[in-house]
Design a protein around this motif. Structure first.
Motif, short mmCIF file in Angstrom:
data_model
loop_
_atom_site.label_atom_id
_atom_site.label_comp_id
_atom_site.label_asym_id
_atom_site.label_seq_id
_atom_site.Cartn_x
_atom_site.Cartn_y
_atom_site.Cartn_z
N ILE A 62 4.14 17.04 -17.11
CA ILE A 62 4.44 17.70 -18.39
C ILE A 62 5.74 18.50 -18.28
N ARG A 63 5.92 19.20 -17.19
CA ARG A 63 7.11 20.03 -17.02
C ARG A 63 8.39 19.21 -17.06
N PHE A 64 8.37 18.03 -16.43
CA PHE A 64 9.61 17.26 -16.28
C PHE A 64 9.64 15.98 -17.13
N ALA A 65 8.69 15.86 -18.06
CA ALA A 65 8.62 14.64 -18.87
C ALA A 65 9.92 14.34 -19.60
N GLY A 66 10.61 15.38 -20.05
CA GLY A 66 11.85 15.17 -20.79
C GLY A 66 13.11 15.28 -19.97
N ASP A 67 12.97 15.42 -18.66
CA ASP A 67 14.14 15.57 -17.78
C ASP A 67 14.65 14.18 -17.39
N TRP A 68 15.89 13.90 -17.71
CA TRP A 68 16.43 12.56 -17.47
C TRP A 68 16.40 12.19 -16.00
N ARG A 69 16.43 13.18 -15.12
CA ARG A 69 16.42 12.89 -13.68
C ARG A 69 15.07 12.36 -13.21
N TYR A 70 14.03 12.66 -13.96
CA TYR A 70 12.68 12.23 -13.59
C TYR A 70 12.48 10.76 -13.97
N CYS A 71 12.62 10.46 -15.24
CA CYS A 71 12.46 9.07 -15.70
C CYS A 71 13.23 8.89 -16.99
N SER A 72 14.21 7.98 -16.99
CA SER A 72 14.98 7.74 -18.21
C SER A 72 15.90 6.55 -18.02
N MET A 73 16.39 6.02 -19.13
CA MET A 73 17.40 4.97 -19.06
C MET A 73 18.70 5.53 -18.47
N LYS A 74 18.97 6.81 -18.71
CA LYS A 74 20.15 7.42 -18.11
C LYS A 74 20.06 7.38 -16.59
N SER A 75 18.90 7.68 -16.06
CA SER A 75 18.70 7.58 -14.61
C SER A 75 18.90 6.15 -14.14
N TYR A 76 18.35 5.20 -14.90
CA TYR A 76 18.48 3.79 -14.52
C TYR A 76 19.94 3.34 -14.53
N LEU A 77 20.68 3.71 -15.57
CA LEU A 77 22.07 3.30 -15.67
C LEU A 77 22.94 3.95 -14.60
N ARG A 78 22.61 5.18 -14.23
CA ARG A 78 23.41 5.89 -13.22
C ARG A 78 23.06 5.49 -11.80
#
Length: 285
Positions: A62-78
């Protein structure tokens, strides 16, 4: 000496919040096992059972659900990893929401993480020792989904999601000597896995690993056979199964804290409802 009681934890990405809820009820009520084995989310959330940290999995999700470093397309692309490996397996467990590695070392209950060897397509099993170093690599490998994750190198081999090769390792655990098992599934009893729809994309992207692709091509057959085996053992009284009452309806990469909490609370509800029967099952040795 009685039969050993094992715990088998299916994966399922964010359906694993159901498992987290179940395990927190176990810990709060001092339900213990002789050994446990987790696949993918069942490993990365389930290892909190070995460290004795109820509430940790839902708290940090819950704390990091919106953090791009946790899980996101931004993380995937980077980085090439949907779930950021540095954030999820270094910063989060060792700085932001501490994983109790001392408790891991002291807890005598063996805990295995399941992985898939990308070259052979076969399952591998790692028993956690400390929760640090190589253990984190094995946990990351167990939960690294193909196409959205780099294969994880451990020594001279590469591994991905354990659910490809052994999604519900009940038979594996029986061969390890656990005659009676509690099985936590993240799909309802009626669920049947269907053939992978975008297999062609996997064949192109993973052309260097033909054995892995073939394991993915027939994964639905293996999964359905394993769920049938679970039901057989359940009918024989050799397995006690906890599963959702209905499809959980949550995305594999869900970032809405309300949805994560909903699925987690359903896991708690099912576990509390079945707690008495579960104790009877575990006591019958």
């Amino acid at each position: 000496m009685g039969e050993k009681i094992g715990l088998v934890l299916e994966g399922g990405a964010m359906r694993g919040m159901f498992t987290a809820g179940v395990l927190d009820v176990f810990m709060e009520n001092k339900v213990t096992f002789d050994g446990a084995i987790g696949v993918s989310a069942g490993a990365v959330f389930g290892c909190n059972l070995k460290s004795g940290q109820p509430g940790r999995a839902i708290r940090y999700n819950i704390r990091f659900a919106g953090d791009w470093r946790y899980c996101s397309m931004k993380s995937y692309l980077r980085t090439g990893d949907l779930y950021g490996k540095d954030f999820c397996y270094r910063e989060l467990p060792f700085a932001l929401d501490i994983f109790d590695t001392e408790a891991i070392r002291k807890n005598p209950m063996p805990f295995w993480a399941v992985v898939t060897d990308v070259e052979t397509g076969k399952a591998g099993y790692r028993k956690l020792k400390s929760g640090e170093g190589a253990d984190m690599l094995w946990l990351r490998a167990s939960a690294s989904m193909p196409l959205v994750s780099h294969p994880v190198r451990i020594r001279d081999r590469y591994f991905l999601d354990g659910g490809i090769a052994d999604p519900i390792p009940l038979q594996t655990f029986e061969r390890m000597g656990y005659a009676r098992n509690v099985v936590v599934l993240t799909q309802p009893a009626s669920y049947q896995k269907t053939k992978l729809k975008n297999l062609r994309a996997f064949r192109v992207a993973l052309h260097k690993y033909p054995n892995l692709v073939e394991r993915m091509a027939d994964r639905h057959i293996r999964y359905n056979l394993q769920t049938d085996f679970v039901k057989e053992r359940e009918a024989e009284g050799k397995a006690f199964v906890l599963r959702p009452d209905a499809p959980l309806g949550i995305s594999s990469t869900e970032s809405d804290p309300r949805e994560l909490l909903r699925v987690y609370l359903h896991g708690r509800e099912v576990a509390r409802r079945e707690l008495g029967k579960l104790r009877e099952f575990c006591a019958h040795v």
